[in-house]
Design a protein around this motif. Structure first.
Motif, mmCIF file in Angstrom:
data_model
loop_
_atom_site.group_PDB
_atom_site.id
_atom_site.type_symbol
_atom_site.label_atom_id
_atom_site.label_comp_id
_atom_site.label_asym_id
_atom_site.label_seq_id
_atom_site.Cartn_x
_atom_site.Cartn_y
_atom_site.Cartn_z
ATOM 1 N N LEU A 11 48.993 38.896 10.458
ATOM 2 C CA LEU A 11 49.672 37.644 10.775
ATOM 3 C C LEU A 11 51.158 37.816 10.487
ATOM 4 O O LEU A 11 51.531 38.233 9.383
ATOM 5 N N ARG A 38 45.847 44.982 25.228
ATOM 6 C CA ARG A 38 45.674 43.771 24.429
ATOM 7 C C ARG A 38 44.912 42.736 25.224
ATOM 8 O O ARG A 38 44.940 42.728 26.457
ATOM 9 N N ALA A 40 44.242 38.555 24.938
ATOM 10 C CA ALA A 40 44.430 37.250 24.319
ATOM 11 C C ALA A 40 43.212 36.387 24.627
ATOM 12 O O ALA A 40 42.491 36.636 25.603
ATOM 13 N N PRO A 89 54.954 34.377 19.906
ATOM 14 C CA PRO A 89 53.588 33.815 19.833
ATOM 15 C C PRO A 89 52.689 34.305 20.981
ATOM 16 O O PRO A 89 51.493 34.487 20.767
ATOM 17 N N GLU A 90 53.260 34.532 22.141
ATOM 18 C CA GLU A 90 52.457 35.006 23.269
ATOM 19 C C GLU A 90 52.000 36.455 23.128
ATOM 20 O O GLU A 90 51.230 36.951 23.957
ATOM 21 N N THR A 92 50.245 37.248 20.600
ATOM 22 C CA THR A 92 48.993 37.107 19.872
ATOM 23 C C THR A 92 47.829 37.596 20.723
ATOM 24 O O THR A 92 47.633 37.132 21.854
ATOM 25 N N ALA A 93 47.076 38.542 20.171
ATOM 26 C CA ALA A 93 45.972 39.146 20.920
ATOM 27 C C ALA A 93 45.268 40.159 20.026
ATOM 28 O O ALA A 93 45.770 40.505 18.950
ATOM 29 N N GLN A 120 43.569 42.692 15.222
ATOM 30 C CA GLN A 120 44.106 41.377 15.584
ATOM 31 C C GLN A 120 45.579 41.273 15.200
ATOM 32 O O GLN A 120 45.957 41.594 14.062
ATOM 33 N N VAL A 121 46.370 40.828 16.137
ATOM 34 C CA VAL A 121 47.775 40.500 15.878
ATOM 35 C C VAL A 121 47.947 39.014 16.167
ATOM 36 O O VAL A 121 47.651 38.553 17.279
ATOM 37 N N THR A 122 48.408 38.290 15.170
ATOM 38 C CA THR A 122 48.633 36.857 15.322
ATOM 39 C C THR A 122 50.084 36.555 14.976
ATOM 40 O O THR A 122 50.552 36.926 13.894
ATOM 41 N N VAL A 123 50.771 35.905 15.893
ATOM 42 C CA VAL A 123 52.181 35.593 15.699
ATOM 43 C C VAL A 123 52.326 34.089 15.597
ATOM 44 O O VAL A 123 51.966 33.352 16.534
ATOM 45 N N SER A 124 52.851 33.629 14.496
ATOM 46 C CA SER A 124 53.042 32.192 14.284
ATOM 47 C C SER A 124 54.458 31.798 14.687
ATOM 48 O O SER A 124 55.404 32.553 14.503
#
Length: 125
Positions: A11, A38, A40, A89-90, A92-93, A120-124
Motif C-alpha cells: 500500500l 497487471r 485491476a 490510484p489507477e 492499483t492492481a 498486490q499494489v494499492t495506491v491511495s
C-alpha cells in the motif's frame, strides 16, 4: 518448468514509488523474455513491460506507463524488477510476473508460458 515468485507490492500513497521483484527458478536457461502484467478489479489483464532475457535486454512498455515504469533484470540472480514511480490510484492492481520460452519480444498474454502468483499494489489518493 520455470517457477516465478513476485515480491514488493504493498500500500502506497499517490506519488510514491515501489520496486517489484520477480525471482525465477527452475529451467531459467529456457527463458527468452520476462514481463509484467497487471489486472485491476473488473478489468482484463494488461501488459505493462517486458525485457528480453538474452543479449542487450531490449525493453518494451505499454504506452501509458512509459516514463514512470522501468523494467530491469539481473541475470545472475534470475530476477526481473519493475520500478514504479509517481504512482497513481489507477495503478492499483495485482501485478504478475511472466516468462516466455518462445519469444524475445513478448508483449501479449498468449506469448507467455509461465506465470507467478502476483503481488498486490494499492495506491491511495
Amino acid at each position: 518448468q520455470v517457477q516465478l515468485v513476485e515480491s514488493g507490492g504493498g500500500l502506497v500513497q499517490a506519488g510514491g514509488s515501489l520496486r517489484l521483484s520477480c525471482a525465477a527458478s527452475g529451467r531459467t536457461f529456457t527463458m527468452y523474455a520476462m514481463g509484467w502484467f497487471r489486472q485491476a478489479p473488473g478489468k482484463e489483464r494488461e501488459f505493462v513491460a517486458a525485457i528480453s532475457w538474452g543479449g542487450s535486454g531490449r525493453r518494451y512498455y505499454e504506452d501509458s506507463v512509459k516514463g514512470r515504469f522501468t523494467i530491469s533484470r539481473d541475470n545472475a540472480k534470475n530476477t526481473v524488477y519493475l520500478q514504479i514511480n509517481s504512482l497513481k490510484p489507477e495503478d492499483t492492481a495485482v501485478y504478475t510476473c511472466a516468462a516466455s520460452i518462445r519469444y524475445y519480444s513478448a508483449t501479449t498474454v498468449d506469448e507467455y508460458d509461465y506465470w507467478g502468483q502476483g503481488t498486490q499494489v494499492t495506491v491511495s489518493s
